[in-house]
Design an enzyme around this catalytic site. Structure first.
Site, PDB file in Angstrom:
ATOM      1  N   CYS A  85       0.853  -1.187   0.000  1.00  0.00           N
ATOM      2  CA  CYS A  85       0.000   0.000   0.000  1.00  0.00           C
ATOM      3  C   CYS A  85       0.895   1.245   0.000  1.00  0.00           C
ATOM      4  CB  CYS A  85      -0.875  -0.037   1.249  1.00  0.00           C
ATOM      5  SG  CYS A  85      -2.351   0.951   1.152  1.00  0.00           S
ATOM      6  N   HIS A  86       0.553   2.217  -0.821  1.00  0.00           N
ATOM      7  CA  HIS A  86       1.347   3.441  -0.899  1.00  0.00           C
ATOM      8  C   HIS A  86       1.185   4.285   0.359  1.00  0.00           C
ATOM      9  CE1 HIS A  86       1.040   2.359  -5.171  1.00  0.00           C
ATOM     10  NE2 HIS A  86       2.206   2.966  -5.284  1.00  0.00           N
ATOM     11  N   MET A 126      -8.333   2.081   0.949  1.00  0.00           N
ATOM     12  CA  MET A 126      -7.744   1.248   1.999  1.00  0.00           C
ATOM     13  C   MET A 126      -7.639   2.018   3.319  1.00  0.00           C
ATOM     14  SD  MET A 126      -7.606  -1.601   0.621  1.00  0.00           S
ATOM     15  CE  MET A 126      -7.021  -2.365   2.114  1.00  0.00           C
ATOM     16  N   GLU A 127      -7.387   3.304   3.236  1.00  0.00           N
ATOM     17  CA  GLU A 127      -7.310   4.118   4.446  1.00  0.00           C
ATOM     18  C   GLU A 127      -8.682   4.213   5.125  1.00  0.00           C
ATOM     19  OE1 GLU A 127      -3.661   4.611   2.341  1.00  0.00           O
ATOM     20  OE2 GLU A 127      -5.717   4.655   1.621  1.00  0.00           O
ATOM     21  N   ASP A 135     -12.564  -3.644  22.110  1.00  0.00           N
ATOM     22  CA  ASP A 135     -11.573  -3.690  23.183  1.00  0.00           C
ATOM     23  C   ASP A 135     -12.072  -2.976  24.436  1.00  0.00           C
ATOM     24  OD1 ASP A 135      -8.933  -4.275  24.290  1.00  0.00           O
ATOM     25  OD2 ASP A 135      -8.577  -2.126  24.102  1.00  0.00           O
TER      26      ASP A 135
END
Length: 163
Positions: free
Chosen positions: A76-77, A113-114, A128
């Site tokens: 990934c860039h 993707m981000e 969590d």
């Protein structure tokens, strides 16, 4: 269907060369949902979780996750993000929290993707912070809702192709 671009002629994984692409404004929105028990949902919604402000902490985690995408996803860039925003929609009828992450940049490659990483880290952080109350929470429905910019232009979920 397009060709895979992350392999060379020998079939080896490569990072795609985007140096010849034009810089354009690019934006992506991704979403996902975490479902939980009614008790847990009400604690999060009403701000009563012992670990603190669950949406506030999860928002910061999602932003940080989006910024670290190139460290987590191979090939990934590294992107200079100009905006990352995380919002929540509370769904009382399913005791679920929908997270939406918007990522934006001006550059040679997209921010899908981000946005997807940001929403995933957001939901994992909620898990969590709430697992002491409900270990049976379910994370799902992570998907790209919209992307714009680049050669392919605008894509929105619900169009007749690519869904």
């Amino acid at each position: 269907m397009g060709e895979f671009t992350h392999f060379n002629r020998q079939g080896e994984a490569i990072m795609v060369d985007v140096s010849d692409k034009k810089d354009t404004v690019r934006e992506a929105i991704a979403s996902g949902t975490i479902r939980m028990s009614e008790e847990c949902y009400l604690l999060v919604k009403d701000g009563g979780m012992k670990k603190g402000d669950v949406p506030g902490v999860a928002r910061i985690a999602g932003i940080m996750g989006a910024k670290k995408t190139s460290e987590l996803i191979p090939l990934c860039h590294i992107l200079n993000l100009s905006k990352v925003e995380v919002d929540f929609i509370f769904h009382d009828e399913i005791c679920g929290i929908e997270a939406r992450c918007t990522a934006k940049t001006t550059g040679k490659t997209g921010v899908e993707m981000e946005a997807l990483t940001g929403v995933s880290v957001t939901l994992l952080t909620i898990y969590d912070m709430c697992k002491a109350v409900d270990k049976g929470m379910e994370i799902g429905e992570i998907k790209l809702l919209r992307k714009s910019g680049g050669k392919s232009g605008l894509w929105e979920r619900g169009q007749t192709y690519g869904d």
